[in-house]
Scaffold this motif. Structure first.
Motif, PDB file in Angstrom:
ATOM      1  N   ILE A  59       0.921  -1.058  -0.046  1.00 23.53           N
ATOM      2  CA  ILE A  59       0.139   0.110   0.000  1.00 23.53           C
ATOM      3  C   ILE A  59       0.998   1.133  -0.140  1.00 23.53           C
ATOM      4  O   ILE A  59       1.750   1.309   1.027  1.00 23.53           O
ATOM      5  N   LYS A  60       0.857   2.025  -1.041  1.00 22.39           N
ATOM      6  CA  LYS A  60       1.622   3.300  -1.193  1.00 22.39           C
ATOM      7  C   LYS A  60       0.850   4.510  -1.226  1.00 22.39           C
ATOM      8  O   LYS A  60      -0.005   4.637  -2.075  1.00 22.39           O
ATOM      9  N   THR A  61       1.364   5.591  -0.498  1.00 24.09           N
ATOM     10  CA  THR A  61       0.500   6.880  -0.618  1.00 24.09           C
ATOM     11  C   THR A  61       1.715   7.927  -0.348  1.00 24.09           C
ATOM     12  O   THR A  61       2.743   7.973   0.411  1.00 24.09           O
ATOM     13  N   TRP A  62       1.458   9.130  -0.912  1.00 19.81           N
ATOM     14  CA  TRP A  62       2.279  10.176  -0.900  1.00 19.81           C
ATOM     15  C   TRP A  62       1.940  11.157   0.057  1.00 19.81           C
ATOM     16  O   TRP A  62       0.676  11.073   0.785  1.00 19.81           O
ATOM     17  N   GLN A  63       2.709  11.812   0.754  1.00 18.47           N
ATOM     18  CA  GLN A  63       2.544  12.686   1.780  1.00 18.47           C
ATOM     19  C   GLN A  63       1.728  13.802   1.218  1.00 18.47           C
ATOM     20  O   GLN A  63       1.803  14.189   0.038  1.00 18.47           O
ATOM     21  N   GLY A  64       0.775  14.513   2.014  1.00 20.31           N
ATOM     22  CA  GLY A  64      -0.027  15.552   1.534  1.00 20.31           C
ATOM     23  C   GLY A  64      -1.305  15.159   1.412  1.00 20.31           C
ATOM     24  O   GLY A  64      -2.186  16.035   0.956  1.00 20.31           O
ATOM     25  N   GLY A  65      -1.396  13.830   0.804  1.00 20.09           N
ATOM     26  CA  GLY A  65      -2.768  13.456   0.482  1.00 20.09           C
ATOM     27  C   GLY A  65      -3.918  13.584   1.679  1.00 20.09           C
ATOM     28  O   GLY A  65      -3.591  13.625   2.765  1.00 20.09           O
ATOM     29  N   SER A  66      -4.984  12.965   1.240  1.00 17.21           N
ATOM     30  CA  SER A  66      -6.202  12.838   2.059  1.00 17.21           C
ATOM     31  C   SER A  66      -7.120  11.617   1.547  1.00 17.21           C
ATOM     32  O   SER A  66      -6.925  11.031   0.464  1.00 17.21           O
ATOM     33  N   GLY A  67      -8.192  11.323   2.291  1.00 16.44           N
ATOM     34  CA  GLY A  67      -8.724  10.227   2.137  1.00 16.44           C
ATOM     35  C   GLY A  67      -8.396   8.937   2.864  1.00 16.44           C
ATOM     36  O   GLY A  67      -7.904   8.977   3.775  1.00 16.44           O
ATOM     37  N   TYR A  68      -8.621   7.739   2.319  1.00 21.47           N
ATOM     38  CA  TYR A  68      -8.306   6.548   3.085  1.00 21.47           C
ATOM     39  C   TYR A  68      -8.311   5.335   2.169  1.00 21.47           C
ATOM     40  O   TYR A  68      -8.849   5.111   1.415  1.00 21.47           O
ATOM     41  N   VAL A  69      -7.453   4.373   2.845  1.00 20.89           N
ATOM     42  CA  VAL A  69      -7.503   2.897   2.539  1.00 20.89           C
ATOM     43  C   VAL A  69      -7.999   2.307   3.501  1.00 20.89           C
ATOM     44  O   VAL A  69      -7.564   2.199   4.665  1.00 20.89           O
ATOM     45  N   ARG A  70      -8.879   1.194   3.412  1.00 19.66           N
ATOM     46  CA  ARG A  70      -9.751   0.670   4.404  1.00 19.66           C
ATOM     47  C   ARG A  70     -10.387  -0.603   4.130  1.00 19.66           C
ATOM     48  O   ARG A  70     -10.670  -0.635   3.061  1.00 19.66           O
TER      49      ARG A  70
END
Length: 343
Positions: free
Chosen positions: A198-209
């Motif tokens: 699972i990969k996300t950038w800093q500064g984003g919003s939202g969710y993985v669940r």
């Protein structure tokens, strides 16, 4: 249902200059279709070698630009794809976008392990997608799932070479990413650079669940289990930011195999938006040579059954553990219907 049978080999032009500059990302594309079956023993060959050589990921002096996907299904519903082979795409091999109720079975995707940006099956803004009995070897993610996707089930998946089975990246350029209700059930990954990622950038919003990985075997995988909220696929270093895509209710059950790296499990989570409700059950990850460990930063959860390497670095109070067990039940409830649902 309308049937489209593909036999023989469909070959794309091999010279990038022959492509329409107004549509540089499109080759075989189907839009606004419903109740269609694509089937047969045919091969879709994207002739991507010249595109790969011109990629900025191959040579940093080259400009970064888009290239065609071999097969795209967009804005569609009730689609079946069975038996096809997709290979050598200039970039992504098979894109499922803005669609609902898609079932892909017995599909093979093949690209060299060093071909850049050649995701095997890319799912975006789509719901109720089943990938079953698929064999994928490529130069990027075998399967990538990005924003506004939910109800995705992958069963009996072979991956290798490639970058593993990935959710994300999400949150780039301070964007919102939402992915939920994902199941990987029975997969084998061999020689990949990542396993379950699972990969996300800093500064984003939202969710993985509400994500469940179960019955997964790995052989010689660099990063078998990884959550990375500091993902940065950029020639320049990424700026530290406090906001992040929230990651929670992630279950890993019956995961076994060998790791090329010392950190067989890595939970690198945001200090301000920690990962929560991570559940580990029956994990056996070993090193080909040496020992393995678990790395945690701002990650909360618990393990039960046999856990190797130890995941004691996951932080949880007694109250958290009770809540996480409830979350485990919730994750099970939300994803079991995907396992048993036939489209």
């Amino acid at each position: 249902m309308v049937c489209i049978q593909i036999e023989g080999t469909i070959v794309a032009p091999n010279e990038p200059t022959n492509w329409d500059p107004k549509n540089p990302r499109i080759w075989l594309a189907f839009y606004n279709i419903s109740k269609v079956l694509f089937h047969g023993n045919g091969v879709i060959d994207g002739s991507g070698s010249k595109w790969w050589a011109a990629s900025c990921k191959k040579n940093k002096t080259n400009p970064c630009k888009g290239a065609p996907a071999a097969l795209t299904i967009d804005l569609s519903s009730s689609i079946r794809v069975n038996g096809l082979t997709i290979q050598n795409s200039p970039q992504m091999n098979f894109v499922i976008g803005r669609s609902d109720s898609v079932r892909v079975t017995d599909v093979k995707v093949s690209c060299p392990g060093d071909s850049p940006n050649t995701d095997g099956i890319h799912i975006t803004e789509s719901t109720n997608v089943v990938l079953q009995n698929c064999k994928i070897g490529t130069g990027d993610d075998c399967i990538s799932i990005v924003n506004a996707s939910s109800g995705i089930k992958m069963k009996n998946i072979y991956c290798g070479p490639g970058h593993g089975i990935s959710i994300g990246s999400l949150g780039k350029n301070n964007s919102t990413g939402i992915v939920e209700n994902i199941v990987v059930d029975n997969a084998f990954l061999r020689g990949t650079t990542n396993g379950l990622r699972i990969k996300t950038w800093q500064g984003g919003s939202g969710y993985v669940r509400s994500v469940r990985y179960q019955d997964v075997r790995m052989d010689n995988v660099s990063n078998p289990i990884i959550i990375d909220q500091f993902y940065c696929d950029s020639p320049k270093s990424c700026q530290n930011q406090t906001s992040a895509v929230e990651i929670s209710q992630i279950m890993y059950r019956n995961i076994t195999g060998t790791s090329r790296s010392q950190r067989a499990m890595k939970f690198a989570c945001s200090d301000t938006v920690p990962c929560t409700h991570i559940v580990l059950n029956n994990i056996i990850l070993q090193s080909i040579d040496g020992t393995v460990e678990t790395y945690c930063n701002s990650a909360a959860g618990f393990g039960y059954g046999y856990i190797q390497p130890s995941a004691e670095c996951l932080s949880s109070s007694q109250k958290d553990i009770i809540q996480e067990k409830e979350a485990d039940i919730l994750t099970t409830t939300r994803t079991e219907h995907i396992i048993h649902t036939e489209l």
